[in-house]
Structures are given as C-alpha cells and as structure tokens.
Design an enzyme around this catalytic site. Structure first.
Site, PDB file in Angstrom:
ATOM      1  N   ARG A  56      11.235 -15.674   5.598  1.00 55.00           N
ATOM      2  CA  ARG A  56      11.337 -14.585   5.006  1.00 55.00           C
ATOM      3  C   ARG A  56      12.417 -13.637   5.369  1.00 55.00           C
ATOM      4  NH1 ARG A  56       5.757 -11.485   5.695  1.00 55.00           N
ATOM      5  NH2 ARG A  56       6.419 -10.016   4.366  1.00 55.00           N
ATOM      6  N   ASN A  87       6.177  -2.213   4.370  1.00 59.36           N
ATOM      7  CA  ASN A  87       7.009  -3.313   3.993  1.00 59.36           C
ATOM      8  C   ASN A  87       7.644  -3.587   5.498  1.00 59.36           C
ATOM      9  OD1 ASN A  87       6.142  -3.245   1.604  1.00 59.36           O
ATOM     10  ND2 ASN A  87       7.979  -2.327   0.612  1.00 59.36           N
ATOM     11  N   HIS A 104       3.817  -1.716   9.519  1.00 57.99           N
ATOM     12  CA  HIS A 104       3.538  -3.076   9.930  1.00 57.99           C
ATOM     13  C   HIS A 104       4.563  -3.770  10.432  1.00 57.99           C
ATOM     14  CE1 HIS A 104       0.244  -2.528   6.361  1.00 57.99           C
ATOM     15  NE2 HIS A 104      -0.055  -2.074   7.385  1.00 57.99           N
ATOM     16  N   SER A 171      -1.251  -1.838  -3.467  1.00 62.63           N
ATOM     17  CA  SER A 171      -2.679  -2.240  -3.793  1.00 62.63           C
ATOM     18  C   SER A 171      -3.760  -1.285  -3.158  1.00 62.63           C
ATOM     19  CB  SER A 171      -3.045  -3.565  -3.857  1.00 62.63           C
ATOM     20  OG  SER A 171      -3.018  -3.957  -2.432  1.00 62.63           O
TER      21      SER A 171
HETATM   22  N1  APR Z   1       6.982  -1.856  -8.974  1.00 62.61           N
HETATM   23  C1  APR Z   1       5.937  -1.201  -8.473  1.00 62.61           C
HETATM   24  N2  APR Z   1       4.888  -1.597  -8.234  1.00 62.61           N
HETATM   25  C2  APR Z   1       4.689  -3.075  -8.359  1.00 62.61           C
HETATM   26  C3  APR Z   1       5.610  -3.946  -9.075  1.00 62.61           C
HETATM   27  C4  APR Z   1       7.050  -3.296  -9.144  1.00 62.61           C
HETATM   28  N3  APR Z   1       8.042  -3.907  -9.727  1.00 62.61           N
HETATM   29  N4  APR Z   1       5.348  -5.075  -8.992  1.00 62.61           N
HETATM   30  C5  APR Z   1       4.199  -5.135  -8.311  1.00 62.61           C
HETATM   31  N5  APR Z   1       3.627  -4.111  -8.063  1.00 62.61           N
HETATM   32  C6  APR Z   1       2.826  -3.283  -7.761  1.00 62.61           C
HETATM   33  C7  APR Z   1       1.336  -4.179  -7.902  1.00 62.61           C
HETATM   34  O1  APR Z   1       0.821  -4.144  -8.964  1.00 62.61           O
HETATM   35  C8  APR Z   1       0.373  -3.879  -6.662  1.00 62.61           C
HETATM   36  O2  APR Z   1      -0.593  -2.747  -6.969  1.00 62.61           O
HETATM   37  O3  APR Z   1       2.708  -3.421  -6.026  1.00 62.61           O
HETATM   38  C9  APR Z   1       1.297  -3.605  -5.368  1.00 62.61           C
HETATM   39  C10 APR Z   1       1.443  -4.705  -4.511  1.00 62.61           C
HETATM   40  O4  APR Z   1       0.234  -4.825  -3.892  1.00 62.61           O
HETATM   41  P1  APR Z   1       0.159  -5.842  -2.666  1.00 62.61           P
HETATM   42  O5  APR Z   1       0.840  -7.422  -2.764  1.00 62.61           O
HETATM   43  O6  APR Z   1      -1.334  -5.718  -2.144  1.00 62.61           O
HETATM   44  O7  APR Z   1       1.293  -5.410  -1.491  1.00 62.61           O
HETATM   45  P2  APR Z   1       0.871  -4.046  -0.228  1.00 62.61           P
HETATM   46  O8  APR Z   1      -0.154  -2.996  -0.999  1.00 62.61           O
HETATM   47  O9  APR Z   1       2.007  -3.761   0.051  1.00 62.61           O
HETATM   48  O10 APR Z   1      -0.091  -4.957   0.641  1.00 62.61           O
HETATM   49  C11 APR Z   1      -0.345  -4.270   1.958  1.00 62.61           C
HETATM   50  O11 APR Z   1      -0.887  -6.086   3.114  1.00 62.61           O
HETATM   51  O12 APR Z   1      -0.961  -8.549   3.712  1.00 62.61           O
HETATM   52  C12 APR Z   1      -0.671  -7.294   3.845  1.00 62.61           C
HETATM   53  O13 APR Z   1       0.805  -6.735   5.724  1.00 62.61           O
HETATM   54  C13 APR Z   1       0.664  -7.001   4.467  1.00 62.61           C
HETATM   55  O14 APR Z   1       1.804  -4.844   4.254  1.00 62.61           O
HETATM   56  C14 APR Z   1       1.079  -5.660   3.307  1.00 62.61           C
HETATM   57  C15 APR Z   1      -0.206  -5.067   3.126  1.00 62.61           C
END
Ligand code: APR
Length: 222
Positions: A56, A87, A104, A171
């Site tokens: 990564r 992030n 994180h 999410s």
């Molecule tokens: N622009 C905005 N949002 C987007 C885009 C985009 N282009 N593409 C996807 N998304 C949204 C998705 O719909 C979802 O709601 O971004 C969100 C991503 O959610 P996750 O993949 O769960 O990421 P995140 O919420 O940052 O995860 C939280 O989980 O695994 C742990 O430590 C890790 O920091 C991370 C934490």
C-alpha cells in the site's frame, strides 16, 4: 472565521485510485482484515502484515491527490479547516491541507512496538525483521483493530468547535471514528458526500456524489 471540520474516509481517496475497504472489490474482499489490520494478525504473522503495508505504501507513491482533496485544501483561504481522516494516505497533506488529524495512523511512518518512537519512512518498505532503535520490531505506524485511537480526543474537540461538519467517503462502520459526528453542536449543519445511498440522520444534508463532484457543489454552498 468559520471553522469547517471534514471527516473523511477511504472514499475520499477512491478517485486517486486507492481502493476503499468495503466496496465491491475493496481491500477487505481481497485480504482477511484480521490477518493484516489487527494487533493479533501482527503477532501471528508479522511478515504478511509488513508485505500488506509495503504494497500500500508503494502504491501511494504513484497516487495523486484528486480534485476533492484540492478543493478542501483551497477552502483554507476563506475558512479555518480541520481535516479528521480515517485514511492513512498523505493525499490531504499533498493537496495542501495544513491541519490533518490521522485517526488510524500514517502509511509513510513507522514506529517501534510500543509506538513511543515514530520515524518518517516515506514510501520505503519495512524489511521483515527490521528493528527500531530500541531493538523492538519496526512496524507500520497504523492503528490496527484492537489498538487504542490516541487522536480521538483531539478529533472530538475539533468537531465540538465546528461551525460546519462535512462527512466524505466513509461507511461510518468503524468506531470510535464513526461516533465523532455526534460531537457537533446542536444546529451545526452536517453534510454527507457519498455516491451510494446512505442512511443518515434527518438533520444531515446528503449530497449523493463522488468526493470531487460533491466538493465542487458544496464549495458553492459554504
Ligand atoms: N467518493 C466518495 N465516497 C466514495 C467514493 C467516491 N469516489 N467511492 C466510494 N465511496 C464511499 C462508499 O460508498 C463508502 O460509503 O466511501 C465509503 C467507503 O467506506 P469503507 O470502505 O468502509 O471505508 P472507511 O469508512 O474509510 O473504513 C473505515 O475501516 O478497515 C478500517 O481502518 C480502516 O479506516 C478504515 C475504516
């Protein structure tokens, strides 16, 4: 000067080519989160964890901040801006944001096992068995599942002083980060930018767009 606090997640960096975690083909579809992003996984198989973060970190070197990162940074000309991000990439900073709180951890940093010594390593890999100055194993400076989130109080303070809160690309599944929005004072406008249909509390203003398009729209409203 109005204080805007952004709460950003993996979706913020999606347009920069960095996978999210829980979308289809996301990181957690291709890796077992408990093996590569938990303290148990580190004790169980440290070389697998190092490889995951080396990959990564290498990918981050070639990623660029997207329009959404840049608009957030440009808002610092008119507002006080604090970015609270889940992030571990450095794209907010590379876009020019000055006040970034990483809940994180950070991919471009490494630390000793007790996390009392932190080193900038840029995009370089950590080799298996590499040691920190105190002789313990050098590890990624990441907050894994099962570890404390030391920046959460500073982040909660920022949200409690916000005049506007903007949630982008998360999410809202991982705590304590997901609970930060509840520190917003009553009556403070809360925007949520996400291309997917998300269930949000009634007072949240949803902009169903990707980060860049959503930020272009929001910048007109602020
Ligand atoms: N622009 C905005 N949002 C987007 C885009 C985009 N282009 N593409 C996807 N998304 C949204 C998705 O719909 C979802 O709601 O971004 C969100 C991503 O959610 P996750 O993949 O769960 O990421 P995140 O919420 O940052 O995860 C939280 O989980 O695994 C742990 O430590 C890790 O920091 C991370 C934490």
């Amino acid at each position: 000067m109005k204080h805007i606090v952004f709460l950003t997640g993996a979706g913020m960096s999606a347009e920069s080519g960095i996978s999210t975690f829980r979308d289809s083909n996301g990181l957690w579809e291709n890796y077992d989160v408990m093996q590569v992003a938990s303290i148990e996984g580190w004790y169980d198989n440290p070389d697998l964890v190092q490889q995951f973060y080396n990959d990564r970190r290498r990918q981050l070197k070639n990623a660029q901040p997207n329009e959404g990162h840049k608009i957030i940074a440009a808002l610092e000309e008119k507002f006080q801006v604090t970015v609270v991000t889940q992030n571990v990439d450095n794209l907010h900073e590379r876009a020019g944001s000055k006040q970034v709180i990483h809940l994180h951890g950070e991919l471009t940093k490494a630390c000793n096992e007790s996390k009392t010594e932190v080193y900038d390593i840029g995009y370089e890999p950590i080799t298996p068995g590499e040691k920190a100055k105190d002789g313990s194993r050098l590890r990624p400076f990441i907050v894994w599942f099962g570890e404390a989130v030391p920046m959460i109080d500073k982040a909660a303070d920022a949200v409690s002083q916000a005049d506007v809160v903007v949630i982008i690309g998360t999410s809202m599944k991982v705590y304590p980060a997901a609970g930060l929005v509840y520190y917003a004072r009553r009556g403070v406008p809360i925007y949520l930018i996400d291309p997917k249909e998300v269930s949000a509390p009634p007072q949240v203003i949803v902009i169903q767009e990707k980060a860049s398009d959503g930020m272009r729209k929001l910048a007109q409203l602020l």
